[in-house]
Design an enzyme around this catalytic site. Sequence first.
Site, short mmCIF file in Angstrom:
data_model
loop_
_atom_site.label_atom_id
_atom_site.label_comp_id
_atom_site.label_asym_id
_atom_site.label_seq_id
_atom_site.Cartn_x
_atom_site.Cartn_y
_atom_site.Cartn_z
N ASN A 180 52.53 45.03 54.66
CA ASN A 180 51.66 46.02 54.01
C ASN A 180 50.19 45.84 54.42
OD1 ASN A 180 51.33 48.19 51.94
ND2 ASN A 180 50.02 46.63 51.04
N ASP B 287 45.35 56.83 48.79
CA ASP B 287 46.02 55.78 48.00
C ASP B 287 47.48 56.18 47.89
OD1 ASP B 287 44.58 53.71 45.59
OD2 ASP B 287 46.76 53.94 45.80
N ASN C 53 45.31 37.26 36.43
CA ASN C 53 43.90 36.86 36.42
C ASN C 53 43.39 36.63 35.00
OD1 ASN C 53 43.93 39.11 39.03
ND2 ASN C 53 43.35 36.98 39.35
N LEU C 54 42.36 35.82 34.94
CA LEU C 54 41.89 35.32 33.63
C LEU C 54 41.41 36.42 32.67
CD1 LEU C 54 41.19 32.90 31.82
CD2 LEU C 54 38.96 32.80 32.96
N TYR D 273 48.87 35.92 50.87
CA TYR D 273 47.80 36.87 50.51
C TYR D 273 46.48 36.44 51.16
CZ TYR D 273 43.69 38.28 47.88
OH TYR D 273 42.43 38.70 47.56
N PHE E 71 33.76 37.09 45.17
CA PHE E 71 34.13 35.95 44.35
C PHE E 71 35.04 36.50 43.24
CE2 PHE E 71 32.35 32.19 46.33
CZ PHE E 71 31.91 32.82 47.47
N ASN E 72 34.75 36.41 41.96
CA ASN E 72 35.74 36.87 40.98
C ASN E 72 35.29 38.14 40.26
OD1 ASN E 72 36.51 34.08 41.56
ND2 ASN E 72 38.00 34.37 39.92
N LYS F 49 43.96 38.11 54.36
CA LYS F 49 42.51 38.36 54.37
C LYS F 49 41.88 37.72 55.62
CE LYS F 49 42.13 40.81 50.68
NZ LYS F 49 42.01 42.26 50.85
N ALA G 192 42.79 49.25 50.25
CA ALA G 192 44.23 49.32 49.99
C ALA G 192 44.97 48.08 50.51
CB ALA G 192 44.80 50.58 50.64
N SER H 196 37.72 38.26 50.65
CA SER H 196 37.75 37.42 49.45
C SER H 196 37.21 36.03 49.74
CB SER H 196 39.21 37.30 49.00
OG SER H 196 39.35 36.27 48.05
C1 UD1 Z 1 42.66 34.71 42.19
C2 UD1 Z 1 43.23 34.29 43.50
C3 UD1 Z 1 42.31 34.75 44.60
C4 UD1 Z 1 42.18 36.25 44.53
C5 UD1 Z 1 41.71 36.68 43.17
C6 UD1 Z 1 41.88 38.18 43.07
C7 UD1 Z 1 44.56 32.25 43.12
C8 UD1 Z 1 44.68 30.80 43.41
N1 UD1 Z 1 43.45 32.85 43.57
O1 UD1 Z 1 41.38 34.05 42.05
O2 UD1 Z 1 42.82 34.39 45.85
O3 UD1 Z 1 41.27 36.71 45.50
O4 UD1 Z 1 42.51 36.10 42.13
O5 UD1 Z 1 41.53 38.65 41.83
O6 UD1 Z 1 45.44 32.84 42.51
N2 UD1 Z 1 43.18 30.97 34.58
C9 UD1 Z 1 43.69 30.43 33.42
N3 UD1 Z 1 44.62 31.14 32.74
C10 UD1 Z 1 45.09 32.36 33.15
C11 UD1 Z 1 44.56 32.90 34.35
C12 UD1 Z 1 43.61 32.18 35.05
O7 UD1 Z 1 43.31 29.33 33.01
O8 UD1 Z 1 45.96 32.94 32.49
C13 UD1 Z 1 42.14 30.23 35.31
C14 UD1 Z 1 42.51 29.87 36.73
O9 UD1 Z 1 43.12 28.62 36.77
C15 UD1 Z 1 41.14 29.89 37.40
C16 UD1 Z 1 40.33 30.90 36.62
O10 UD1 Z 1 41.02 31.08 35.39
O11 UD1 Z 1 40.52 28.66 37.23
C17 UD1 Z 1 40.25 32.23 37.31
O12 UD1 Z 1 41.55 32.64 37.67
P1 UD1 Z 1 41.85 34.09 38.26
O13 UD1 Z 1 41.22 35.12 37.41
O14 UD1 Z 1 43.32 34.19 38.49
O15 UD1 Z 1 41.06 34.09 39.62
P2 UD1 Z 1 41.15 33.06 40.87
O16 UD1 Z 1 42.29 32.15 40.75
O17 UD1 Z 1 39.81 32.44 41.03
#
Ligand code: UD1
Length: 358
Positions: free
Chosen positions: A117, A48, A216-217, A167, A195-196, A171, A99, A142
């Site tokens: 990268n 890494d 990410n969420l 990105y 997936f997520n 992939k 990586a 992904s």
């Molecule tokens: C995202 C990437 C995906 C990547 C993955 C890696 C995009 C479009 N996709 O997936 O290519 O492989 O991360 O971890 O960026 N959300 C909110 N508020 C937030 C953050 C997210 O509402 O502050 C929603 C998003 O709109 C989505 C869901 O939560 O509907 C999940 O989002 P996120 O965790 O970013 O994952 P992906 O978008 O599915």
Amino acid sequence: MEPLSKFAFNNNQRLMKPKILVTGGTGYIGSHTVVELQKSGFDVVIADNLCNSKKEIVDQIEKITGKRPKFEKVDLKNREQISQLFDKNTDIKGVIHFAAYKAVGESMQFPLMYYHNNLFSLINILQVMMKHNINNFVFSSSCTVYGNPDYLPVSEKAHVKPAISPYGNTKQMSEEIISDTVQTGNLRSISLRYFNPVGAHNSGLIGELPFGIPNNLVPFITQAAIGKRKILKVFGNDYQTPDGTCIRDYIHIEDLAKAHVAAIERLLKLKQKDDYEVFNLGTGKGYSVLEVIKAFEEATKIKLQYEFTERRPGDVPQVWADSSLANNELGWKAQKDLRDMMKSAWKWEKNLEAGKIF
Ligand code: UD1
């Protein structure tokens, strides 16, 4: 000798299995995979460059497993450094390659940085593997390759759609590079389409470590709950879904990590049906953003402040996995539910906040 923690395991389990190189092994998915590999008895060396992770993660892994993985600070863009690593570790039998850069928005701003990268690293590692006659390769891919899928749940038979971001394109291109290399007869490989991935190790000792504001969420939720972020923005509530928010297939990071052990074992035991195979890794269940928020609130008894905002460009309305191929062929199935994901993510965030990790 006393085990380092209650998560340490029997030494005898480790004796038999070969050495695996994990690139990006101090990162989020990489570190959890190192733990699972060690728990299954593999000897692990991590490569890494620490561009998006911390060296201290190696200490954390040791606390969980009772065994310190070997760590090499290597930038995979530098082929010479990889060669030296292989010269020093002549007993490597397989590589799990994590990586890579992974932020969608950043990749739109700096596409060349992403192509440079992610693709150079991949090509370099494959070239060095070929030179050393190492032919077992697991790749971190992904579900982004499916774009906005034509049917749900998405199986591996679904079309790969034109990538929305550099990105995502790295992939897709990486999968093609691997598939072409497999055609030469010198490589056998499995690409795992995640997936997520969310949550953290149940020990609370390793987890996701976003630098800056999380994209990410789930990391955003935990940071908002602890008070590091003001308000959670829900990107869009006018999608054609039951509650109007996007639906994803969230998978616990420990479940995801275990699939990598199953994949490398399949390669090492020559159990593949094709020299290049692709598997979806999800739970098969989709949850909306609002359902995730609710699950977090129920699991932690914390009320989240959130507001609806514009849709985020590039978000697909809904996607969840058909993971039956992985279930049948890898003998792997996701076990943990959304509540486990939220609880573990929260435990990790609290440990970070309390200064228990760094
Ligand atoms: C995202 C990437 C995906 C990547 C993955 C890696 C995009 C479009 N996709 O997936 O290519 O492989 O991360 O971890 O960026 N959300 C909110 N508020 C937030 C953050 C997210 O509402 O502050 C929603 C998003 O709109 C989505 C869901 O939560 O509907 C999940 O989002 P996120 O965790 O970013 O994952 P992906 O978008 O599915």
